[in-house]
Every structure is written in C-alpha cells, then in structure tokens.
Design a protein around this motif. Structure first.
Motif, PDB file in Angstrom:
ATOM      1  N   HIS A  20       0.865  -1.182   0.000  1.00 31.56           N
ATOM      2  CA  HIS A  20       0.000   0.000   0.000  1.00 31.56           C
ATOM      3  C   HIS A  20       0.897   1.225   0.000  1.00 31.56           C
ATOM      4  O   HIS A  20       1.459   1.590   1.034  1.00 31.56           O
ATOM      5  CB  HIS A  20      -0.907  -0.027   1.226  1.00 31.56           C
ATOM      6  CG  HIS A  20      -2.007   0.979   1.162  1.00 31.56           C
ATOM      7  ND1 HIS A  20      -2.934   1.145   2.160  1.00 31.56           N
ATOM      8  CD2 HIS A  20      -2.346   1.872   0.200  1.00 31.56           C
ATOM      9  CE1 HIS A  20      -3.785   2.095   1.832  1.00 31.56           C
ATOM     10  NE2 HIS A  20      -3.440   2.558   0.640  1.00 31.56           N
ATOM     11  N   LEU A  21       1.061   1.854  -1.158  1.00 29.62           N
ATOM     12  CA  LEU A  21       2.014   2.956  -1.289  1.00 29.62           C
ATOM     13  C   LEU A  21       1.415   4.294  -0.895  1.00 29.62           C
ATOM     14  O   LEU A  21       1.889   4.962   0.021  1.00 29.62           O
ATOM     15  CB  LEU A  21       2.543   3.022  -2.725  1.00 29.62           C
ATOM     16  CG  LEU A  21       3.587   4.106  -2.990  1.00 29.62           C
ATOM     17  CD1 LEU A  21       4.838   3.881  -2.151  1.00 29.62           C
ATOM     18  CD2 LEU A  21       3.940   4.181  -4.467  1.00 29.62           C
ATOM     19  N   TYR A  22       0.375   4.715  -1.609  1.00 33.18           N
ATOM     20  CA  TYR A  22      -0.247   6.015  -1.336  1.00 33.18           C
ATOM     21  C   TYR A  22      -1.575   5.837  -0.610  1.00 33.18           C
ATOM     22  O   TYR A  22      -2.367   4.956  -0.953  1.00 33.18           O
ATOM     23  CB  TYR A  22      -0.538   6.764  -2.638  1.00 33.18           C
ATOM     24  CG  TYR A  22       0.656   7.170  -3.453  1.00 33.18           C
ATOM     25  CD1 TYR A  22       1.841   7.594  -2.862  1.00 33.18           C
ATOM     26  CD2 TYR A  22       0.594   7.154  -4.841  1.00 33.18           C
ATOM     27  CE1 TYR A  22       2.923   7.982  -3.621  1.00 33.18           C
ATOM     28  CE2 TYR A  22       1.670   7.533  -5.618  1.00 33.18           C
ATOM     29  CZ  TYR A  22       2.831   7.952  -5.012  1.00 33.18           C
ATOM     30  OH  TYR A  22       3.899   8.328  -5.774  1.00 33.18           O
ATOM     31  N   GLU A  23      -1.808   6.700   0.362  1.00 35.54           N
ATOM     32  CA  GLU A  23      -3.105   6.748   1.042  1.00 35.54           C
ATOM     33  C   GLU A  23      -3.488   8.211   1.207  1.00 35.54           C
ATOM     34  O   GLU A  23      -2.878   8.949   1.981  1.00 35.54           O
ATOM     35  CB  GLU A  23      -3.050   6.064   2.403  1.00 35.54           C
ATOM     36  CG  GLU A  23      -4.394   6.040   3.117  1.00 35.54           C
ATOM     37  CD  GLU A  23      -4.346   5.267   4.416  1.00 35.54           C
ATOM     38  OE1 GLU A  23      -5.398   5.129   5.061  1.00 35.54           O
ATOM     39  OE2 GLU A  23      -3.247   4.801   4.798  1.00 35.54           O
ATOM     40  N   PHE A 222       9.971  12.236  -0.152  1.00 34.43           N
ATOM     41  CA  PHE A 222       9.000  11.154   0.023  1.00 34.43           C
ATOM     42  C   PHE A 222       9.592  10.071   0.914  1.00 34.43           C
ATOM     43  O   PHE A 222      10.796   9.803   0.897  1.00 34.43           O
ATOM     44  CB  PHE A 222       8.646  10.531  -1.332  1.00 34.43           C
ATOM     45  CG  PHE A 222       7.501  11.189  -2.047  1.00 34.43           C
ATOM     46  CD1 PHE A 222       6.216  10.694  -1.947  1.00 34.43           C
ATOM     47  CD2 PHE A 222       7.718  12.302  -2.844  1.00 34.43           C
ATOM     48  CE1 PHE A 222       5.156  11.287  -2.607  1.00 34.43           C
ATOM     49  CE2 PHE A 222       6.674  12.910  -3.514  1.00 34.43           C
ATOM     50  CZ  PHE A 222       5.375  12.399  -3.393  1.00 34.43           C
ATOM     51  N   HIS A 223       8.708   9.414   1.670  1.00 34.49           N
ATOM     52  CA  HIS A 223       9.088   8.222   2.422  1.00 34.49           C
ATOM     53  C   HIS A 223       7.854   7.335   2.550  1.00 34.49           C
ATOM     54  O   HIS A 223       6.810   7.760   3.056  1.00 34.49           O
ATOM     55  CB  HIS A 223       9.610   8.585   3.807  1.00 34.49           C
ATOM     56  CG  HIS A 223       9.975   7.391   4.640  1.00 34.49           C
ATOM     57  ND1 HIS A 223      11.084   6.621   4.367  1.00 34.49           N
ATOM     58  CD2 HIS A 223       9.374   6.823   5.722  1.00 34.49           C
ATOM     59  CE1 HIS A 223      11.155   5.639   5.250  1.00 34.49           C
ATOM     60  NE2 HIS A 223      10.132   5.736   6.075  1.00 34.49           N
ATOM     61  N   GLU A 224       7.970   6.113   2.006  1.00 35.83           N
ATOM     62  CA  GLU A 224       6.885   5.132   2.061  1.00 35.83           C
ATOM     63  C   GLU A 224       5.558   5.731   1.594  1.00 35.83           C
ATOM     64  O   GLU A 224       4.510   5.532   2.211  1.00 35.83           O
ATOM     65  CB  GLU A 224       6.762   4.573   3.476  1.00 35.83           C
ATOM     66  CG  GLU A 224       7.983   3.772   3.908  1.00 35.83           C
ATOM     67  CD  GLU A 224       7.859   3.172   5.292  1.00 35.83           C
ATOM     68  OE1 GLU A 224       6.896   3.533   6.022  1.00 35.83           O
ATOM     69  OE2 GLU A 224       8.708   2.334   5.656  1.00 35.83           O
ATOM     70  N   GLY A 225       5.619   6.449   0.480  1.00 37.40           N
ATOM     71  CA  GLY A 225       4.411   6.981  -0.135  1.00 37.40           C
ATOM     72  C   GLY A 225       3.856   8.241   0.497  1.00 37.40           C
ATOM     73  O   GLY A 225       2.790   8.723   0.089  1.00 37.40           O
ATOM     74  N   LYS A 226       4.562   8.797   1.465  1.00 41.96           N
ATOM     75  CA  LYS A 226       4.096  10.012   2.134  1.00 41.96           C
ATOM     76  C   LYS A 226       5.103  11.140   1.928  1.00 41.96           C
ATOM     77  O   LYS A 226       6.308  10.909   1.841  1.00 41.96           O
ATOM     78  CB  LYS A 226       3.915   9.760   3.641  1.00 41.96           C
ATOM     79  CG  LYS A 226       2.864   8.721   3.981  1.00 41.96           C
ATOM     80  CD  LYS A 226       2.781   8.527   5.485  1.00 41.96           C
ATOM     81  CE  LYS A 226       1.680   7.540   5.861  1.00 41.96           C
ATOM     82  NZ  LYS A 226       1.913   6.201   5.312  1.00 41.96           N
TER      83      LYS A 226
END
Length: 259
Positions: A20-23, A222-226
């Motif tokens: 799950h990359l982007y939330e 960016f880091h882990e999609g955030k």
C-alpha cells in the motif's frame, strides 16, 4: 496549477507482495514551480510521475491541471501537455537516426503527419538555432547518428527535444544519474537555464542531494508513499546537505550517499 487529490495506490493487491504505497496523497504544484523530489528507493517518487503520465492508474483520487482532469485522458493525450526526460540517454532519442531525424520527430510530436517523410528539411535553420543554445557544437552535426554522441550530448539533445513543442509540464526522471560528474553538471546548468527561460512547471526526481539543494524553487522528500518534508523559498536556500542526510537517517535504517 497541478494537483494530486486524495490519491490511493496499492500494488499486488491480495497477494503476499501487496504494498500500500499512497493513502490520500495530496500535492499542489504552482505554475512555473521547479520542484526537486528526493527519497529512498520505493518511496513513491517515480510512481507519482507514472500516475501523472497515465502509465499507472490510481485506485482512487484525481489528477488535475489548470482545472482540467487528467484521469480520463489517454496516455498520448497527456503527452501533448507533458514531456519526460529519462535517466537513460537512449530512452529520449533514437540512436540509429541522425540528429536531424530525431529533431524532426520531436517537432512533429502531436502534429498530423504528412506523407513527405519524417525529415523536416524546411526546419534545418530552426533546428540549428535551437542546437546553438546548447553550446555543444551539435548544430554542425545534424547528419551524425545520435548513437555516435556522448552520453552528455545525447541527454542535452533529449532535453532540448522534450521542450521543442512547449509542453506545460516537464518531468525529469533522474536525468543525470547515468552521466559522469562533468556531464551531469553541464546538463543541470542547461536544465536550470531552459526551465527558467520558459517558466515551465518542472518536477525533477533525483538521488543527488546537492542538485536537489542547488536547483529548483521547492524541495519535497518522500518516504513510504508520504510527503515527509516540503520546503521552498528562503527556507530551501538555507538548507544544507547535512540537513537532508539527517532526515534520511531519521526515516531510514541505512543511507547510501549519492554522487
């Protein structure tokens, strides 16, 4: 303005490799901004480019540019507004074709093709004038195969071709990573000059922390999609390389120093 609105993206859903990359990723980029994007491998930098270009479809969310939605546009329709320069100099040119043939193809991007062949001999002087701006002597090598050029020359040509039809958005995808240090410096100075002259909205993914500091009007990490760090203006100018390294170390168990 370029806007990513509530973007969700999961890869390999319902498998052991699910990620799950982007939330609910949200990002706004003003017209004419030059944004440097850094982050560890797999943090979501290139995925952002691929979603913008339509090569990856988000699970949820919208991409908007100046009030127009990108989500429903086909890839070729997006590339009428977007130009992308890749890490590999070969990716942006055809090495078996001459400089003239490559520039003719770039000139005809988005135009109706005629039946007179791909070479635009009527634009030779125009192409020469464009090549002179690179200050690499390529204006005297129009009939040379691009495969005979150095990596730096080829990447400079790729950058020039990417801007020939005045795109609204320029994506630089680690476009100096495959070059030697001297060629990298040449390409970055050329990039900065061309972006400033055209006031084009530019996003540059780079692993070179010094380039991220020295170039652009804004810096995002960016880091882990955030997005964990977003700075511009005077605050960006006051940043140091040590500041960025400290951020990397804070969010990663290891840090591999770039060139």
């Amino acid at each position: 303005m370029l806007r990513f609105v509530d973007i969700d993206k999961t890869f390999n859903r319902n498998t052991d490799a699910q990620m799950h990359l982007y939330e609910n990723l949200n990002l706004e980029i003003d017209e004419g901004e030059f944004v440097s994007i850094i982050g560890s491998n797999g943090s979501g930098k290139s995925t952002l480019f691929n979603i913008l270009c339509g090569q990856i479809t988000p699970d949820k969310g919208d991409v908007d540019f100046n009030g127009g939605g990108f989500n429903k546009l086909k890839v070729y329709e997006r590339f009428k507004k977007i130009s992308r320069v890749y890490q590999d100099p070969v990716a942006g040119t055809s090495p078996s074709l001459t400089i003239l043939e490559n520039m003719s193809l770039a000139y005809d991007k988005g135009r109706l093709m005629n039946f007179k062949g791909g070479v635009r001999k009527d634009k030779v002087e125009h192409f020469k004038n464009l090549l002179k701006t690179l200050d690499l002597g390529l204006e005297d090598k129009l009939d040379s195969k691009v495969g005979q050029l150095s990596g730096g020359q080829r990447q400079a040509l790729s950058l020039l071709m990417a801007l020939m039809n005045d795109p609204k958005i320029l994506l630089l995808d680690e476009h100096t990573a495959a070059l030697d240090p001297k060629s990298s410096e040449t390409i970055m100075k050329l990039t900065d000059k061309m972006v400033r002259e055209r006031n084009i909205t530019t996003l540059m993914v780079t692993h070179n922390l010094q380039y991220a500091l020295d170039y652009g009007t804004r810096l995002i990490m960016f880091h882990e999609g955030k997005i964990i760090f977003d700075v511009r203006g005077l605050d960006k100018k006051q940043l140091t390389r040590d500041d960025l390294i400290s951020l990397f170390m804070e969010y990663n168990n290891f840090f591999v120093e770039s060139m």
